[in-house]
Design an enzyme around this catalytic site. Structure first.
Site, PDB file in Angstrom:
ATOM      1  N   HIS A   1      41.807 -33.711   7.078  1.00 28.92           N
ATOM      2  CA  HIS A   1      42.744 -34.837   7.048  1.00 28.92           C
ATOM      3  C   HIS A   1      44.199 -34.352   6.923  1.00 28.92           C
ATOM      4  O   HIS A   1      45.119 -35.065   7.305  1.00 28.92           O
ATOM      5  CB  HIS A   1      42.463 -35.753   5.839  1.00 28.92           C
ATOM      6  CG  HIS A   1      41.348 -36.733   6.037  1.00 28.92           C
ATOM      7  ND1 HIS A   1      40.023 -36.359   6.081  1.00 28.92           N
ATOM      8  CD2 HIS A   1      41.359 -38.073   6.181  1.00 28.92           C
ATOM      9  CE1 HIS A   1      39.274 -37.449   6.237  1.00 28.92           C
ATOM     10  NE2 HIS A   1      40.053 -38.499   6.299  1.00 28.92           N
TER      11      HIS A   1
ATOM     12  N   CYS B   1      41.578 -29.202   4.233  1.00 31.25           N
ATOM     13  CA  CYS B   1      40.835 -30.438   4.498  1.00 31.25           C
ATOM     14  C   CYS B   1      41.374 -30.936   5.830  1.00 31.25           C
ATOM     15  O   CYS B   1      42.595 -30.946   6.040  1.00 31.25           O
ATOM     16  CB  CYS B   1      41.106 -31.452   3.389  1.00 31.25           C
ATOM     17  SG  CYS B   1      40.627 -33.149   3.811  1.00 31.25           S
TER      18      CYS B   1
ATOM     19  N   TYR C   1      34.197 -37.683   1.076  1.00 29.70           N
ATOM     20  CA  TYR C   1      33.123 -36.764   0.695  1.00 29.70           C
ATOM     21  C   TYR C   1      33.577 -35.839  -0.447  1.00 29.70           C
ATOM     22  O   TYR C   1      32.773 -35.359  -1.230  1.00 29.70           O
ATOM     23  CB  TYR C   1      32.754 -35.873   1.886  1.00 29.70           C
ATOM     24  CG  TYR C   1      31.871 -36.496   2.948  1.00 29.70           C
ATOM     25  CD1 TYR C   1      31.594 -37.868   2.977  1.00 29.70           C
ATOM     26  CD2 TYR C   1      31.309 -35.688   3.941  1.00 29.70           C
ATOM     27  CE1 TYR C   1      30.797 -38.402   3.977  1.00 29.70           C
ATOM     28  CE2 TYR C   1      30.494 -36.225   4.930  1.00 29.70           C
ATOM     29  CZ  TYR C   1      30.246 -37.578   4.955  1.00 29.70           C
ATOM     30  OH  TYR C   1      29.446 -38.095   5.942  1.00 29.70           O
TER      31      TYR C   1
ATOM     32  N   GLU D   1      43.758 -42.191   5.334  1.00 35.50           N
ATOM     33  CA  GLU D   1      42.867 -43.241   5.841  1.00 35.50           C
ATOM     34  C   GLU D   1      43.586 -44.598   5.881  1.00 35.50           C
ATOM     35  O   GLU D   1      43.196 -45.484   6.628  1.00 35.50           O
ATOM     36  CB  GLU D   1      41.605 -43.345   4.978  1.00 35.50           C
ATOM     37  CG  GLU D   1      40.650 -42.152   5.124  1.00 35.50           C
ATOM     38  CD  GLU D   1      39.900 -42.114   6.464  1.00 35.50           C
ATOM     39  OE1 GLU D   1      39.578 -43.173   7.001  1.00 35.50           O
ATOM     40  OE2 GLU D   1      39.659 -41.000   6.966  1.00 35.50           O
TER      41      GLU D   1
ATOM     42  N   CYS E   1      35.166 -30.920   9.015  1.00 33.87           N
ATOM     43  CA  CYS E   1      35.306 -31.374   7.636  1.00 33.87           C
ATOM     44  C   CYS E   1      35.303 -30.128   6.755  1.00 33.87           C
ATOM     45  O   CYS E   1      34.310 -29.383   6.744  1.00 33.87           O
ATOM     46  CB  CYS E   1      34.141 -32.296   7.286  1.00 33.87           C
ATOM     47  SG  CYS E   1      34.122 -32.773   5.550  1.00 33.87           S
TER      48      CYS E   1
ATOM     49  N   ASP F   1      33.207 -35.834  10.782  1.00 36.99           N
ATOM     50  CA  ASP F   1      33.967 -35.770   9.529  1.00 36.99           C
ATOM     51  C   ASP F   1      33.632 -37.038   8.749  1.00 36.99           C
ATOM     52  O   ASP F   1      32.961 -37.939   9.261  1.00 36.99           O
ATOM     53  CB  ASP F   1      35.474 -35.710   9.833  1.00 36.99           C
ATOM     54  CG  ASP F   1      36.309 -35.665   8.553  1.00 36.99           C
ATOM     55  OD1 ASP F   1      35.951 -34.905   7.634  1.00 36.99           O
ATOM     56  OD2 ASP F   1      37.303 -36.416   8.445  1.00 36.99           O
ATOM     57  N   SER F   2      34.128 -37.120   7.524  1.00 33.05           N
ATOM     58  CA  SER F   2      33.927 -38.339   6.741  1.00 33.05           C
ATOM     59  C   SER F   2      34.757 -39.499   7.279  1.00 33.05           C
ATOM     60  O   SER F   2      34.464 -40.655   6.982  1.00 33.05           O
ATOM     61  CB  SER F   2      34.314 -38.075   5.286  1.00 33.05           C
ATOM     62  OG  SER F   2      35.660 -37.657   5.239  1.00 33.05           O
TER      63      SER F   2
HETATM   64  N1  DGL Z   1      38.295 -34.317   6.027  1.00 26.79           N
HETATM   65  C1  DGL Z   1      37.334 -33.839   5.106  1.00 26.79           C
HETATM   66  C2  DGL Z   1      37.589 -32.453   4.659  1.00 26.79           C
HETATM   67  O1  DGL Z   1      38.032 -31.709   5.494  1.00 26.79           O
HETATM   68  C3  DGL Z   1      36.779 -34.771   4.091  1.00 26.79           C
HETATM   69  C4  DGL Z   1      37.706 -35.415   3.149  1.00 26.79           C
HETATM   70  C5  DGL Z   1      36.941 -36.346   2.239  1.00 26.79           C
HETATM   71  O2  DGL Z   1      36.154 -37.120   2.760  1.00 26.79           O
HETATM   72  O3  DGL Z   1      37.111 -36.241   1.032  1.00 26.79           O
HETATM   73  O4  DGL Z   1      37.351 -32.047   3.556  1.00 26.79           O
END
Ligand code: DGL
Length: 269
Positions: free
Chosen positions: A188, A186, A42, A152, A73, A10-11
């Protein structure tokens, strides 16, 4: 059992939602995780950049002779995965299809909410898959770009005033639309699931894409063992200190010694 690790990336911290699901569902598996913390987020980037980052992340994990890869991600799964899924000699699982399947099973009124990064929402990937499965569904999508920096930075608790203010601003229209199912599109976002649930109410089902992707992986014949003993290794592309602290909070155990910083430029040279 095939001892080769499962790669997860993931990012940043979001992919830990997949790591947690993997350690619960497949505790004997060895896991190698990459969080591209030097380049998070990302979700605000262009499709070309997201594709390039994803290819580099996969090249890094390929060095560990992974037997499968979980793209933990939503952004990469929605924007880049369809272009590269067949380019590698191991199965690559994204989060979009498993999350959509779960949402289609869960909804009673056909009103499905989707939260994601700007790139994910713009891609239309979730909507396309939902409509393909459930043509009568109504989809209400919202980009939530402030959620990733909040997570984060460890702002994840439902008594956090800043987080709850942002949640209220993003989610009010979706709540008003009467969705009964909400895809946390997402990876996160499941980290703030308690805060989102506190705002949406108990009657709304929250779908965690990482957990659904891991369920799909666990249903494959080579991933069904249920003994303990898997190992966890984490790699990040920026300072590991913040990552370790938040990872520990989320996973419920210390990850300190298992986290190493790498430079993608050097490792991929
Ligand atoms: N956790 C990631 C996602 O599921 C990336 C979030 C990001 O880096 O913007 O989209």
């Amino acid at each position: 059992m095939d001892q080769r690790p499962i790669g997860v990336f993931d990012s940043g911290l979001g992919g830990l939602t997949a790591v947690r699901a993997l350690t619960e569902r497949l505790p004997s598996e060895n896991i190698v995780y990459f969080g591209d913390t030097a380049r998070v987020p990302y979700g605000t980037r262009s499709p070309d950049t997201i594709l390039r980052y994803a290819e580099q992340d996969i090249r890094f994990l390929k060095k560990f002779d992974v037997k499968a890869l979980v793209v933990a991600c939503g952004t990469v799964s929605a924007v880049a995965l369809p272009k590269i899924a067949n380019d590698y000699p191991f199965p690559i699982l994204g989060v979009v299809a498993p999350a959509v399947n779960a949402a289609a099973r869960a909804t009673a009124n056909g009103k499905i909410g989707l939260l994601g990064t700007s790139a994910t929402v713009k891609s239309g990937a979730y909507e396309r898959e939902i409509k393909a499965l459930l043509p009568s569904a109504e989809v209400f999508s919202t980009a939530c770009p402030l959620f990733v920096p909040l997570v984060e930075n460890g702002r994840v608790r439902k008594d956090d005033l800043v987080l709850m203010t942002v949640i209220e601003e993003y989610l009010t229209p979706i709540k008003a639309a009467g969705v009964d199912t909400l895809i946390l599109g997402c990876t996160h976002y499941p980290i703030i699931a308690d805060a989102i649930a506190a705002f949406m109410g108990d009657e709304v089902t929250l779908v965690n894409p990482s957990a659904e992707a891991v369920s799909s992986l666990a249903s494959l014949p080579n991933f069904s063992e249920n003994t303990q003993g898997g190992t966890l290794r984490f790699y990040v592309s920026d300072d590991p200190v913040g990552f370790s602290k938040n990872a520990e909070l989320f996973l419920g155990h210390s990850v300190g010694d298992a986290v190493a910083q790498i430079s993608l430029e050097e490792t991929l040279r």
